[in-house]
Design a protein around this motif. Structure first.
Motif, short mmCIF file in Angstrom:
data_model
loop_
_atom_site.label_atom_id
_atom_site.label_comp_id
_atom_site.label_asym_id
_atom_site.label_seq_id
_atom_site.Cartn_x
_atom_site.Cartn_y
_atom_site.Cartn_z
N LYS A 82 0.83 -1.20 0.00
CA LYS A 82 0.00 0.00 0.00
C LYS A 82 0.86 1.25 0.00
O LYS A 82 0.58 2.21 -0.71
CB LYS A 82 -0.93 0.01 1.22
CG LYS A 82 -2.09 -0.94 1.10
CD LYS A 82 -2.97 -0.85 2.32
CE LYS A 82 -4.09 -1.86 2.25
NZ LYS A 82 -4.92 -1.82 3.46
N ILE A 83 1.92 1.24 0.81
CA ILE A 83 2.82 2.40 0.88
C ILE A 83 3.51 2.61 -0.47
O ILE A 83 3.58 3.72 -0.98
CB ILE A 83 3.86 2.21 2.00
CG1 ILE A 83 3.16 2.29 3.36
CG2 ILE A 83 4.98 3.25 1.89
CD1 ILE A 83 4.03 1.86 4.52
N GLN A 84 3.99 1.53 -1.09
CA GLN A 84 4.67 1.62 -2.38
C GLN A 84 3.73 2.12 -3.47
O GLN A 84 4.15 2.81 -4.39
CB GLN A 84 5.27 0.27 -2.77
CG GLN A 84 6.47 -0.12 -1.95
CD GLN A 84 6.93 -1.53 -2.22
OE1 GLN A 84 6.24 -2.33 -2.85
NE2 GLN A 84 8.12 -1.86 -1.73
N ASN A 85 2.46 1.79 -3.35
CA ASN A 85 1.49 2.22 -4.35
C ASN A 85 0.90 3.59 -4.03
O ASN A 85 -0.01 4.05 -4.73
CB ASN A 85 0.35 1.19 -4.46
CG ASN A 85 0.83 -0.12 -5.05
OD1 ASN A 85 1.79 -0.16 -5.81
ND2 ASN A 85 0.19 -1.21 -4.67
N GLY A 86 1.39 4.21 -2.96
CA GLY A 86 0.92 5.55 -2.60
C GLY A 86 -0.41 5.59 -1.89
O GLY A 86 -1.07 6.61 -1.85
N ASN A 87 -0.80 4.46 -1.31
CA ASN A 87 -2.09 4.40 -0.62
C ASN A 87 -1.92 4.27 0.89
O ASN A 87 -2.72 3.63 1.54
CB ASN A 87 -2.90 3.19 -1.13
CG ASN A 87 -3.19 3.27 -2.59
OD1 ASN A 87 -3.35 4.35 -3.14
ND2 ASN A 87 -3.24 2.14 -3.25
N ALA A 88 -0.88 4.86 1.43
CA ALA A 88 -0.59 4.70 2.87
C ALA A 88 -1.64 5.30 3.74
O ALA A 88 -2.22 6.27 3.55
CB ALA A 88 0.76 5.30 3.19
#
Length: 88
Positions: A82-88
């Protein structure tokens, strides 16, 4: 040239001892270094790092706390995605 004057670096051995201490382990029985290597791989760090940047070390501390609070590897990997996909 020593770059530690510009960027604070944490030697791997010291990182293992600090992470172990945060988990309540004695210096005589630290976390297994291969466990740290596994965490580094999960975080996408270069293989065989002997020094961690302050940011990398903070990421290792987050992983350490995740596991200390009973979190699973599956949960951690989902969170990292999620963090890598910008959804943190």
């Amino acid at each position: 040239m020593n770059h530690s004057t510009t960027h604070r670096e944490v030697p791997r051995r010291l990182a293992v001892l600090i992470l172990s201490q945060e988990r309540g382990r004695s210096p005589e029985c630290p976390l297994d270094p291969s466990l740290i290597s596994k965490w580094c791989a999960d975080l996408g760090f270069e293989l065989g790092l002997r020094y961690f940047t302050e940011d990398q070390f903070q990421q290792l501390r987050v992983v350490n706390q995740h596991y200390a609070s009973g979190g699973t590897r599956r949960e951690l990997l989902q969170k990292l995605r999620k963090i890598q996909n910008g959804n943190a």
